[in-house]
Design an enzyme around this catalytic site. Sequence first.
Site, PDB file in Angstrom:
ATOM      1  N   LEU A 106       1.768 -24.505   6.298  1.00  0.00           N
ATOM      2  CA  LEU A 106       1.400 -25.658   5.474  1.00  0.00           C
ATOM      3  C   LEU A 106       2.711 -26.353   5.159  1.00  0.00           C
ATOM      4  O   LEU A 106       3.702 -25.683   4.829  1.00  0.00           O
ATOM      5  CB  LEU A 106       0.720 -25.210   4.177  1.00  0.00           C
ATOM      6  N   ASP A 107       2.746 -27.669   5.241  1.00  0.00           N
ATOM      7  CA  ASP A 107       4.024 -28.349   5.002  1.00  0.00           C
ATOM      8  C   ASP A 107       4.414 -28.267   3.529  1.00  0.00           C
ATOM      9  O   ASP A 107       3.636 -27.841   2.667  1.00  0.00           O
ATOM     10  CB  ASP A 107       4.006 -29.786   5.521  1.00  0.00           C
ATOM     11  N   LYS A 108       5.616 -28.673   3.248  1.00  0.00           N
ATOM     12  CA  LYS A 108       6.206 -28.518   1.913  1.00  0.00           C
ATOM     13  C   LYS A 108       5.356 -29.156   0.822  1.00  0.00           C
ATOM     14  O   LYS A 108       5.230 -28.614  -0.277  1.00  0.00           O
ATOM     15  CB  LYS A 108       7.612 -29.129   1.912  1.00  0.00           C
TER      16      LYS A 108
END
Length: 236
Positions: free
Chosen positions: A103-105
Amino acid sequence: MEGTIRLNKYLSDAGVCSRREADRLVEEGKVRVDGEIAVMGMQIRPGQKVVCDGKPVGEKEKPVFLIVNKPRGIVCTTSDKDHAENIVEFLNYPQRIYPVGRLDKDSEGLLILTNDGEVANKLMHPKNHVEKIYHVKIKTEIEPEKLAALNEPMVIDDYKIKPVKVTILERKEGYTILKFVLSEGRNRQIRKMCEQLELQILRLKRVTVGELTIGMLTPGKWKYMNFKEISYLKSL
């Protein structure tokens, strides 16, 4: 060669990381075999000494399967290019574990961490078509034509993505919450889909991966998978 095993599979089976992550670590020169820097695709013989990121790699540890509600601001990659705390550091689990997928930041929600390389590879393999559900809050109400466009075939980074099912969960003055059902997970796919249609994302949360759900976990909390959840992963 008889009796040998490919390096990335060796690291995966030992619970160090996924095969994909193992290849990245090898490319970065962070893996040594008998004191020499490893190369991509090399085979490991019984008795060889393997060190990954400064830590000796031994026999496979007790299997660990966690469901985590990843908070925003935490990254999933173990590289330091983002200059942000990664999920492994954040959890500080006593055994070596790693995230399955990313999952991206700026995204949050369900993340699986394990030290079982075989299960990780099954879950990430495209042929298994594991559905993932996301709840995405966008600014303002969405026009019918843009909702229709999200459900139509789209091209992201010169790649025609598989159809995505997008429906409205909640509509309020000033925002809309959409439900995205994906059968593949291209890099930042939902964000890029919304960018194409000039939809501003306020919050992006993954709530399910296949039969696994985030349940009542609050951001930053985790739980051990139960027997049913582990059995599901191994059945893929």
